[in-house]
Design an enzyme around this catalytic site. Structure first.
Site, PDB file in Angstrom:
ATOM      1  N   ASP A  15       0.801  -1.242   0.000  1.00  0.00           N
ATOM      2  CA  ASP A  15       0.000   0.000   0.000  1.00  0.00           C
ATOM      3  C   ASP A  15       0.831   1.288   0.000  1.00  0.00           C
ATOM      4  O   ASP A  15       0.546   2.219   0.779  1.00  0.00           O
ATOM      5  CB  ASP A  15      -0.949   0.012   1.204  1.00  0.00           C
ATOM      6  CG  ASP A  15      -1.899  -1.186   1.224  1.00  0.00           C
ATOM      7  OD1 ASP A  15      -1.806  -2.039   0.325  1.00  0.00           O
ATOM      8  OD2 ASP A  15      -2.720  -1.273   2.153  1.00  0.00           O
ATOM      9  N   ASP A  57      -4.880  -0.654  -1.475  1.00  0.00           N
ATOM     10  CA  ASP A  57      -6.280  -0.476  -1.154  1.00  0.00           C
ATOM     11  C   ASP A  57      -6.947   0.050  -2.419  1.00  0.00           C
ATOM     12  O   ASP A  57      -6.396   0.936  -3.101  1.00  0.00           O
ATOM     13  CB  ASP A  57      -6.456   0.545  -0.022  1.00  0.00           C
ATOM     14  CG  ASP A  57      -6.337  -0.075   1.365  1.00  0.00           C
ATOM     15  OD1 ASP A  57      -6.159  -1.305   1.467  1.00  0.00           O
ATOM     16  OD2 ASP A  57      -6.429   0.685   2.342  1.00  0.00           O
ATOM     17  N   HIS A  59     -10.629   1.008  -2.894  1.00  0.00           N
ATOM     18  CA  HIS A  59     -11.947   1.071  -2.280  1.00  0.00           C
ATOM     19  C   HIS A  59     -13.008   1.708  -3.178  1.00  0.00           C
ATOM     20  O   HIS A  59     -12.722   2.682  -3.881  1.00  0.00           O
ATOM     21  CB  HIS A  59     -11.887   1.899  -0.999  1.00  0.00           C
ATOM     22  CG  HIS A  59     -11.058   1.285   0.087  1.00  0.00           C
ATOM     23  ND1 HIS A  59     -11.100  -0.046   0.409  1.00  0.00           N
ATOM     24  CD2 HIS A  59     -10.173   1.854   0.962  1.00  0.00           C
ATOM     25  CE1 HIS A  59     -10.280  -0.292   1.419  1.00  0.00           C
ATOM     26  NE2 HIS A  59      -9.697   0.844   1.769  1.00  0.00           N
ATOM     27  N   HIS A  76     -10.394   7.043   1.716  1.00  0.00           N
ATOM     28  CA  HIS A  76      -9.023   6.966   1.200  1.00  0.00           C
ATOM     29  C   HIS A  76      -8.940   5.901   0.111  1.00  0.00           C
ATOM     30  O   HIS A  76      -9.745   4.973   0.082  1.00  0.00           O
ATOM     31  CB  HIS A  76      -8.033   6.639   2.335  1.00  0.00           C
ATOM     32  CG  HIS A  76      -8.272   5.304   2.966  1.00  0.00           C
ATOM     33  ND1 HIS A  76      -9.239   5.104   3.941  1.00  0.00           N
ATOM     34  CD2 HIS A  76      -7.706   4.086   2.756  1.00  0.00           C
ATOM     35  CE1 HIS A  76      -9.243   3.839   4.303  1.00  0.00           C
ATOM     36  NE2 HIS A  76      -8.325   3.182   3.586  1.00  0.00           N
ATOM     37  N   LYS A 101      -7.151  -4.874  -2.906  1.00  0.00           N
ATOM     38  CA  LYS A 101      -7.935  -5.353  -1.764  1.00  0.00           C
ATOM     39  C   LYS A 101      -8.879  -4.250  -1.302  1.00  0.00           C
ATOM     40  O   LYS A 101      -8.716  -3.085  -1.680  1.00  0.00           O
ATOM     41  CB  LYS A 101      -7.012  -5.802  -0.623  1.00  0.00           C
ATOM     42  CG  LYS A 101      -6.061  -4.736  -0.104  1.00  0.00           C
ATOM     43  CD  LYS A 101      -5.038  -5.336   0.849  1.00  0.00           C
ATOM     44  CE  LYS A 101      -4.043  -4.314   1.330  1.00  0.00           C
ATOM     45  NZ  LYS A 101      -4.576  -3.287   2.205  1.00  0.00           N
ATOM     46  N   CYS A 140      -1.917  -2.364   7.762  1.00  0.00           N
ATOM     47  CA  CYS A 140      -1.869  -3.336   6.665  1.00  0.00           C
ATOM     48  C   CYS A 140      -0.544  -4.095   6.586  1.00  0.00           C
ATOM     49  O   CYS A 140      -0.534  -5.269   6.191  1.00  0.00           O
ATOM     50  CB  CYS A 140      -2.182  -2.646   5.348  1.00  0.00           C
ATOM     51  SG  CYS A 140      -3.904  -2.056   5.284  1.00  0.00           S
TER      52      CYS A 140
END
Length: 194
Positions: A15, A57, A59, A76, A101, A140
């Site tokens: 990340d 990430d 999202h 975020h 993810k 993470c």
């Protein structure tokens, strides 16, 4: 100490995204300082011909981890935004495997191994020993290192290539202890090969 990277090794970058660096919506203090350290490890990995994996990430706008939905974090790493992009100075190889993810709006995923198929991909590539750095150390990175060890990999945390959110003072130190207890080796040198 890394004597030499070779067959059976893999590098996981967790990340290293704009939103987790200074100026981002969930900035980790000094988060951008991991980039030059990781770039040296990427160069070493390329030289050794070992696989490089980069989690992110990714999202949706209504993700369950966001405060608007009762989660702990500000919005975020929303898909296709500048905040979700990898840090522009990160020298990711073109053939790096990107692991997304946190795409299900109703489920959070801190670990790069959580229902992503990463462990299987690494096993298929012959990875046995895994070197890990990225953001954030106490969220993470911690989850990915613990899960990597649980999956049976020999996991080495590149401590100078991580930074904690430290939402509660000491979270970073506690995360390092958790990772060590899970079986990870804590590498304290910033320089590959030292």
């Amino acid at each position: 100490m890394v004597e030499q990277l070779g067959n059976g090794d893999g590098l996981l970058l967790v990340d290293v995204q704009n939103d987790f660096c200074p100026g981002g919506s969930l900035a980790v203090p000094e988060g951008d300082e991991v980039v030059p350290v990781l770039n040296r490890w990427i160069a070493l990995a390329r030289e050794a011909g070992i696989p490089v994996y980069a989690s992110r990430d990714w999202h949706p706008e209504t993700h369950i981890s966001f405060r608007e939905r009762g989660g702990p974090w500000p919005p975020h790493c929303i898909q296709e935004t500048r905040g979700a992009a990898f840090h522009p100075d990160l020298q990711l190889p073109e053939d790096a495997a990107i692991i997304s993810k946190g795409m299900d709006p109703e489920r959070d995923q801190y670990s790069a191994f959580d229902d992503t198929g990463l462990a299987e991909r690494m096993r298929d590539a012959g990875v046995e020993r895994l070197w890990v750095g990225g953001l954030a150390q106490d969220v993470c990175v911690r989850a990915s290192v613990v899960d990597g060890a649980r999956e049976g990999f020999e996991v080495h945390l590149l401590l100078p290539a991580t930074r904690p959110v430290d939402a509660t003072p000491g979270d970073g130190d506690r995360a390092v202890e958790d990772m060590q207890e899970a079986g990870a080796v804590i590498e304290r040198s910033a320089e590959p090969g030292k």
